[in-house]
Scaffold this motif. Structure first.
Motif, PDB file in Angstrom:
ATOM      1  N   GLN A  45      17.532  22.370  91.785  1.00  0.00           N
ATOM      2  CA  GLN A  45      18.640  22.081  90.873  1.00  0.00           C
ATOM      3  C   GLN A  45      18.045  21.989  89.458  1.00  0.00           C
ATOM      4  OE1 GLN A  45      20.735  18.626  92.207  1.00  0.00           O
ATOM      5  NE2 GLN A  45      21.131  19.481  94.231  1.00  0.00           N
ATOM      6  N   PRO A  46      18.083  23.067  88.703  1.00  0.00           N
ATOM      7  CA  PRO A  46      17.364  23.125  87.423  1.00  0.00           C
ATOM      8  C   PRO A  46      18.019  22.390  86.250  1.00  0.00           C
ATOM      9  CG  PRO A  46      18.479  25.191  87.826  1.00  0.00           C
ATOM     10  CD  PRO A  46      18.682  24.349  89.055  1.00  0.00           C
ATOM     11  N   LEU A  47      19.241  21.907  86.394  1.00  0.00           N
ATOM     12  CA  LEU A  47      19.922  21.297  85.245  1.00  0.00           C
ATOM     13  C   LEU A  47      19.186  20.059  84.731  1.00  0.00           C
ATOM     14  CD1 LEU A  47      22.256  21.239  83.267  1.00  0.00           C
ATOM     15  CD2 LEU A  47      23.515  19.850  84.919  1.00  0.00           C
ATOM     16  N   LEU A  48      18.889  19.113  85.602  1.00  0.00           N
ATOM     17  CA  LEU A  48      18.231  17.881  85.164  1.00  0.00           C
ATOM     18  C   LEU A  48      16.826  18.144  84.603  1.00  0.00           C
ATOM     19  CD1 LEU A  48      18.655  14.891  84.790  1.00  0.00           C
ATOM     20  CD2 LEU A  48      17.745  14.531  87.076  1.00  0.00           C
ATOM     21  N   PRO A  49      15.986  18.956  85.247  1.00  0.00           N
ATOM     22  CA  PRO A  49      14.695  19.268  84.626  1.00  0.00           C
ATOM     23  C   PRO A  49      14.849  19.968  83.270  1.00  0.00           C
ATOM     24  CG  PRO A  49      14.614  19.814  86.941  1.00  0.00           C
ATOM     25  CD  PRO A  49      16.036  19.459  86.628  1.00  0.00           C
ATOM     26  N   ALA A  50      15.848  20.812  83.115  1.00  0.00           N
ATOM     27  CA  ALA A  50      16.072  21.474  81.830  1.00  0.00           C
ATOM     28  C   ALA A  50      16.457  20.463  80.754  1.00  0.00           C
ATOM     29  CB  ALA A  50      17.143  22.549  81.959  1.00  0.00           C
ATOM     30  N   VAL A  51      17.270  19.479  81.130  1.00  0.00           N
ATOM     31  CA  VAL A  51      17.644  18.419  80.182  1.00  0.00           C
ATOM     32  C   VAL A  51      16.400  17.631  79.764  1.00  0.00           C
ATOM     33  CG1 VAL A  51      18.927  16.252  79.964  1.00  0.00           C
ATOM     34  CG2 VAL A  51      20.036  18.252  80.948  1.00  0.00           C
ATOM     35  N   PHE A  52      15.552  17.290  80.739  1.00  0.00           N
ATOM     36  CA  PHE A  52      14.308  16.589  80.415  1.00  0.00           C
ATOM     37  C   PHE A  52      13.442  17.425  79.472  1.00  0.00           C
ATOM     38  CE2 PHE A  52      15.355  13.455  83.387  1.00  0.00           C
ATOM     39  CZ  PHE A  52      14.419  12.444  83.369  1.00  0.00           C
ATOM     40  N   LEU A  53      13.337  18.706  79.762  1.00  0.00           N
ATOM     41  CA  LEU A  53      12.529  19.602  78.931  1.00  0.00           C
ATOM     42  C   LEU A  53      13.029  19.605  77.491  1.00  0.00           C
ATOM     43  CD1 LEU A  53      10.329  21.833  78.713  1.00  0.00           C
ATOM     44  CD2 LEU A  53      12.153  23.458  79.200  1.00  0.00           C
ATOM     45  N   VAL A  54      14.316  19.782  77.297  1.00  0.00           N
ATOM     46  CA  VAL A  54      14.884  19.876  75.949  1.00  0.00           C
ATOM     47  C   VAL A  54      14.812  18.534  75.215  1.00  0.00           C
ATOM     48  CG1 VAL A  54      17.021  20.261  74.659  1.00  0.00           C
ATOM     49  CG2 VAL A  54      16.369  21.833  76.494  1.00  0.00           C
ATOM     50  N   LEU A  55      15.210  17.455  75.879  1.00  0.00           N
ATOM     51  CA  LEU A  55      15.232  16.156  75.209  1.00  0.00           C
ATOM     52  C   LEU A  55      13.835  15.652  74.865  1.00  0.00           C
ATOM     53  CD1 LEU A  55      18.082  14.228  77.064  1.00  0.00           C
ATOM     54  CD2 LEU A  55      18.122  15.266  74.802  1.00  0.00           C
ATOM     55  N   VAL A  56      12.931  15.684  75.819  1.00  0.00           N
ATOM     56  CA  VAL A  56      11.587  15.163  75.566  1.00  0.00           C
ATOM     57  C   VAL A  56      10.867  16.020  74.530  1.00  0.00           C
ATOM     58  CG1 VAL A  56       9.334  14.702  76.615  1.00  0.00           C
ATOM     59  CG2 VAL A  56      11.420  14.025  77.808  1.00  0.00           C
ATOM     60  N   THR A  57      10.925  17.335  74.672  1.00  0.00           N
ATOM     61  CA  THR A  57      10.247  18.212  73.720  1.00  0.00           C
ATOM     62  C   THR A  57      10.878  18.093  72.329  1.00  0.00           C
ATOM     63  OG1 THR A  57       9.720  19.745  75.511  1.00  0.00           O
ATOM     64  CG2 THR A  57       9.514  20.579  73.270  1.00  0.00           C
ATOM     65  N   GLY A  58      12.187  18.034  72.256  1.00  0.00           N
ATOM     66  CA  GLY A  58      12.865  17.910  70.962  1.00  0.00           C
ATOM     67  C   GLY A  58      12.528  16.614  70.257  1.00  0.00           C
ATOM     68  N   PHE A  59      12.599  15.508  70.988  1.00  0.00           N
ATOM     69  CA  PHE A  59      12.300  14.208  70.392  1.00  0.00           C
ATOM     70  C   PHE A  59      10.848  14.149  69.925  1.00  0.00           C
ATOM     71  CE2 PHE A  59      10.866   9.772  70.831  1.00  0.00           C
ATOM     72  CZ  PHE A  59      11.681   9.196  69.878  1.00  0.00           C
ATOM     73  N   LEU A  60       9.933  14.605  70.772  1.00  0.00           N
ATOM     74  CA  LEU A  60       8.521  14.561  70.394  1.00  0.00           C
ATOM     75  C   LEU A  60       8.202  15.500  69.239  1.00  0.00           C
ATOM     76  CD1 LEU A  60       6.730  14.203  73.833  1.00  0.00           C
ATOM     77  CD2 LEU A  60       6.933  12.507  72.017  1.00  0.00           C
ATOM     78  N   SER A  61       8.887  16.630  69.154  1.00  0.00           N
ATOM     79  CA  SER A  61       8.622  17.532  68.031  1.00  0.00           C
ATOM     80  C   SER A  61       9.026  16.887  66.709  1.00  0.00           C
ATOM     81  CB  SER A  61       9.328  18.877  68.217  1.00  0.00           C
ATOM     82  OG  SER A  61      10.722  18.715  68.209  1.00  0.00           O
ATOM     83  N   LEU A  62      10.114  16.134  66.705  1.00  0.00           N
ATOM     84  CA  LEU A  62      10.502  15.402  65.486  1.00  0.00           C
ATOM     85  C   LEU A  62       9.458  14.342  65.127  1.00  0.00           C
ATOM     86  CD1 LEU A  62      14.326  14.864  66.067  1.00  0.00           C
ATOM     87  CD2 LEU A  62      13.241  16.387  64.408  1.00  0.00           C
ATOM     88  N   GLN A  63       8.989  13.624  66.134  1.00  0.00           N
ATOM     89  CA  GLN A  63       7.994  12.576  65.897  1.00  0.00           C
ATOM     90  C   GLN A  63       6.679  13.158  65.375  1.00  0.00           C
ATOM     91  OE1 GLN A  63       8.416   9.498  65.828  1.00  0.00           O
ATOM     92  NE2 GLN A  63      10.132   8.994  67.129  1.00  0.00           N
ATOM     93  N   VAL A  64       6.225  14.239  65.985  1.00  0.00           N
ATOM     94  CA  VAL A  64       4.964  14.855  65.567  1.00  0.00           C
ATOM     95  C   VAL A  64       5.091  15.416  64.151  1.00  0.00           C
ATOM     96  CG1 VAL A  64       3.370  16.768  66.015  1.00  0.00           C
ATOM     97  CG2 VAL A  64       4.129  15.307  67.891  1.00  0.00           C
ATOM     98  N   LYS A  65       6.196  16.078  63.859  1.00  0.00           N
ATOM     99  CA  LYS A  65       6.407  16.622  62.514  1.00  0.00           C
ATOM    100  C   LYS A  65       6.402  15.508  61.461  1.00  0.00           C
ATOM    101  CE  LYS A  65       7.418  19.722  59.425  1.00  0.00           C
ATOM    102  NZ  LYS A  65       6.354  20.556  58.906  1.00  0.00           N
ATOM    103  N   ALA A  66       7.080  14.405  61.752  1.00  0.00           N
ATOM    104  CA  ALA A  66       7.098  13.275  60.826  1.00  0.00           C
ATOM    105  C   ALA A  66       5.703  12.682  60.644  1.00  0.00           C
ATOM    106  CB  ALA A  66       8.067  12.205  61.320  1.00  0.00           C
ATOM    107  N   ALA A  67       4.963  12.559  61.731  1.00  0.00           N
ATOM    108  CA  ALA A  67       3.603  12.016  61.636  1.00  0.00           C
ATOM    109  C   ALA A  67       2.696  12.947  60.848  1.00  0.00           C
ATOM    110  CB  ALA A  67       3.035  11.781  63.034  1.00  0.00           C
ATOM    111  N   ARG A  68       2.880  14.254  61.017  1.00  0.00           N
ATOM    112  CA  ARG A  68       2.053  15.213  60.277  1.00  0.00           C
ATOM    113  C   ARG A  68       2.379  15.191  58.784  1.00  0.00           C
ATOM    114  NH1 ARG A  68      -0.979  18.601  63.550  1.00  0.00           N
ATOM    115  NH2 ARG A  68      -1.175  20.196  61.947  1.00  0.00           N
TER     116      ARG A  68
END
Length: 159
Positions: A45-68
């Motif tokens: 059932q790929p929906l929940l893993p896809a949600v995890f992929l998008v949310l975690v990667t999106g949130f962390l990309s904002l955090q990393v960009k801000a830290a950089r």
């Protein structure tokens, strides 16, 4: 024969602030969620893993960009950049000595360079006396290396 002069834009010290490797947590969390689903008998059932992929990667990309942007450090012979603030080396009059002993030095209460309210977590401050009787703190994770590079640049004779 004259020796080539070093380029003034040569970076003497650099810290990026954060690493993009943190974004791997998104695919790891998605894969983990998929493995949990498969091992518990729910099947593919790929929906929940896809949600995890998008949310975690999106949130962390904002955090990393801000830290950089806000916690990066760069030192050249011309300037010291701390986050979004840049000061010229010619503005630095003195570097305060390392804090030793139980007594807290006064320079640790000075304003931290950059747009942050204080020295970022995980970094150590370096006291600076600036021109026009101003004072501030430079900071870095590798503060000893920054102090050595900064001392060499501030104390070198003007050409």
């Amino acid at each position: 024969m004259t020796e080539p002069q070093p380029d003034d834009a040569t970076v003497l010290f650099r810290e990026p602030g954060a690493t993009w490797w943190w974004l791997l947590a998104g695919p790891v969390s998605a894969t983990t969620m998929l493995l949990i689903q498969l091992s518990s008998g729910y099947g593919w059932q790929p929906l929940l893993p896809a949600v995890f992929l998008v949310l975690v990667t999106g949130f962390l990309s904002l955090q990393v960009k801000a830290a950089r942007i806000h916690t990066s450090v760069e030192l050249t012979r011309e300037y010291l950049r701390q986050g979004a603030e840049t000061i010229r080396i010619s503005e630095i009059a003195r570097i305060y000595p390392v804090a030793d002993g139980a007594e807290v030095p006064v320079w640790q209460s000075y304003r931290a360079l950059g747009e942050l309210t204080g020295v970022p977590r995980g970094r150590t401050g370096i006291g600076l006396k600036l021109s026009s009787d101003r004072r501030a703190q430079a900071w870095a994770r590798k503060h000893r290396q920054l102090r050595i590079a900064l001392t060499s640049v501030v104390n070198e004779p003007a050409s």
